[in-house]
Design an enzyme around this catalytic site. Structure first.
Site, short mmCIF file in Angstrom:
data_model
loop_
_atom_site.label_atom_id
_atom_site.label_comp_id
_atom_site.label_asym_id
_atom_site.label_seq_id
_atom_site.Cartn_x
_atom_site.Cartn_y
_atom_site.Cartn_z
N ARG A 72 41.85 50.03 27.63
CA ARG A 72 41.56 48.68 28.14
C ARG A 72 42.74 47.74 27.84
O ARG A 72 43.00 46.79 28.57
CB ARG A 72 40.26 48.13 27.53
CG ARG A 72 39.94 46.70 27.99
CD ARG A 72 38.47 46.32 27.80
NE ARG A 72 37.98 46.54 26.47
CZ ARG A 72 38.23 45.77 25.40
NH1 ARG A 72 39.00 44.70 25.52
NH2 ARG A 72 37.74 46.06 24.23
N TYR A 125 41.29 32.89 50.62
CA TYR A 125 40.45 34.08 50.61
C TYR A 125 39.07 33.68 50.07
O TYR A 125 38.96 32.92 49.09
CB TYR A 125 41.09 35.14 49.71
CG TYR A 125 40.24 36.37 49.59
CD1 TYR A 125 40.11 37.25 50.66
CD2 TYR A 125 39.55 36.66 48.42
CE1 TYR A 125 39.31 38.37 50.57
CE2 TYR A 125 38.75 37.79 48.32
CZ TYR A 125 38.63 38.63 49.40
OH TYR A 125 37.84 39.74 49.30
N ASP A 197 49.00 33.96 45.96
CA ASP A 197 48.40 35.23 46.39
C ASP A 197 49.29 35.79 47.49
O ASP A 197 49.39 35.23 48.59
CB ASP A 197 46.97 34.98 46.88
CG ASP A 197 46.24 36.28 47.23
OD1 ASP A 197 46.91 37.25 47.64
OD2 ASP A 197 45.00 36.30 47.13
N LYS A 222 44.85 46.35 49.28
CA LYS A 222 45.36 46.15 50.64
C LYS A 222 46.68 46.89 50.83
O LYS A 222 46.71 48.09 50.68
CB LYS A 222 45.48 44.64 50.90
CG LYS A 222 44.26 43.82 50.45
CD LYS A 222 43.00 44.09 51.24
CE LYS A 222 41.73 43.51 50.63
NZ LYS A 222 41.76 42.11 50.30
#
Ligand SMILES: *Cc1c(COP(=O)(O)O)cnc(C)c1O
Length: 407
Positions: A72, A125, A197, A222
């Protein structure tokens, strides 16, 4: 084995002999073995790491670039991906996360506190817009929305409490561009942290840190991974301080990327150069043909000479992108007919994969907006968004043409 050392800004940006991004995306360094290294980055599918020395174990807990200790907090496969994307974006370090929203929420929750004010671009978005709305109503973080095209508008909205400016390189589904050089300049003058972004452009087409961004976020779901087979995100940082602040929070939030997802993303990233070129070429082919079709009222693609940001796109982008939208003269009914008639293109959300995907924003991604809000967002009832894939351009146009002929 030590984690990859965090590169200095000079190492990633200052070197005139640095190969092109297409080349750097191919050569992603795997951690070395004795006397050699695996050519492909291995999947370190281990949740934890064992130590011989208790002092080394204790030391490893404190820093992102300490030895690997628990996945993690850091994992060699994930770190290889982070190094590769930091390099492509010209950043100092990167943080890979379980999704694009994982990167965006980790960054915003790390950098913002109650009472802070955010300036964000209006056409965002959907997930980011929801997150900002939640931060505003539940955590007392005020948000002002601006056009994203006017630096004066940003300057006019700066308050003493303004902390952060949030932009998207290419907006969805309008394909409007944020004027990054002007807006990031205004943000920097006002002492704001700037976050961009860059999912729609990818670092092959635009590198916002070169224009002054402090943080770049991606949905690597993406274009970066590019095969519609993995969910992931990444945040890239221009300075080590911002990286460390966000790393600590991301680790606490558990936003961390899984090694296998990171490996799939590396696998996709190696062909990013080839894929982006084909995405852009295919989009150009569709845009050209759509623009002269009688059923089509308008085409939205930054490479189109009539696009309102075409001039900016020529300066800002190394290619006009693989996402376009077009407005059908027949409105919502025509949109429905078109979507039912396509055979090759798939009706699906998401973008940036090898397959061409189409969707009708008014009834899917932007269904919560009423007619007035759709109009304000520049989305029509007959707007269709296309994530242009890697098929042969003639097959794609053939499919679109037969679907348009049904309207
Ligand atoms: C998809 C997307 C996101 C969210 O990414 P996930 O991987 O779905 O969490 C954020 N920003 C943009 C521009 C996107 O297209």
């Amino acid at each position: 084995m030590r984690p990859t050392r965090i590169k200095t800004r000079e190492e990633t940006m200052g070197d005139q002999d640095l190969p092109h991004p297409e080349t750097r995306a191919v050569h992603i360094a795997a951690p070395p073995l004795q006397g050699c290294r695996p050519l492909s980055v291995p999947i370190y599918q281990s949740s934890t790491f064992a130590f011989d020395d208790p002092d080394a174990f204790a030391e490893a807990m404190s820093r992102p670039d300490g030895a690997f200790v628990y996945s993690r907090r850091g994992n060699p496969t994930v770190r290889a991906l982070e190094g590769a994307i930091a390099d492509l974006e010209g950043g100092r370090a990167a943080l890979a996360t379980a999704s694009g929203m994982g990167a965006i929420s980790a960054v915003l929750l790390s950098l913002l506190s109650t009472g802070d004010h955010v300036i964000a671009q209006r056409c965002l978005y959907g997930g980011t817009y929801s997150l900002l709305s939640e931060l505003s109503t539940r955590f007392g973080i005020d948000v002002t929305y601006v056009s994203g095209t006017d630096a004066e508008e940003v300057r006019a909205h700066v308050r003493p409490t303004t902390r952060l400016l949030y932009l998207e390189t290419i907006a969805n589904p309008t394909t409007r561009l944020a004027d990054l050089p002007a807006l990031l300049g205004a943000g920097r003058d006002a002492g704001l942290v700037t976050v961009v972004d860059n999912s729609f452009a990818s670092p092959l087409l635009c590198r916002p840190i070169e224009h002054g961004a402090d943080v770049v976020v991606h949905s690597s779901t993406k274009f970066l991974a590019g095969h519609s087979d993995v969910t992931g995100g990444v945040a890239v940082f221009a300075t080590e301080d911002t990286y460390r602040a966000c790393w600590k929070n991301a680790v606490e939030l558990g936003a961390t990327a899984d090694p296998f997802a990171a490996w799939l993303t590396i696998r996709g990233l190696q062909t990013l150069g080839l894929r982006m070129r084909r995405h852009c070429d295919n989009a150009a082919h569709l845009a050209r043909n759509l623009a002269v079709h009688p059923a089509v009222k308008a085409v939205h693609w930054p490479g189109h000479p009539d696009h309102p940001d075409h001039g900016l796109a020529r300066r800002l982008l190394d290619g006009f992108g693989g996402v376009l939208a077009f407005d059908l003269a027949g409105g919502r009914g025509a949109g429905r007919t078109f979507l039912s008639a396509v055979r090759l293109a798939c009706l699906a959300p998401s973008l940036g994969g090898v397959e061409t995907l189409v969707l009708h924003p008014a009834s899917t991604s932007h269904r919560e907006l009423d007619t007035a809000a759709l109009q304000a967002a520049d989305i029509g009832e007959g707007t269709v968004r296309v994530s242009v894939g890697l098929e042969h351009p003639d097959d794609l146009w053939h499919d679109f043409e037969q679907a348009l002929s049904r309207i």
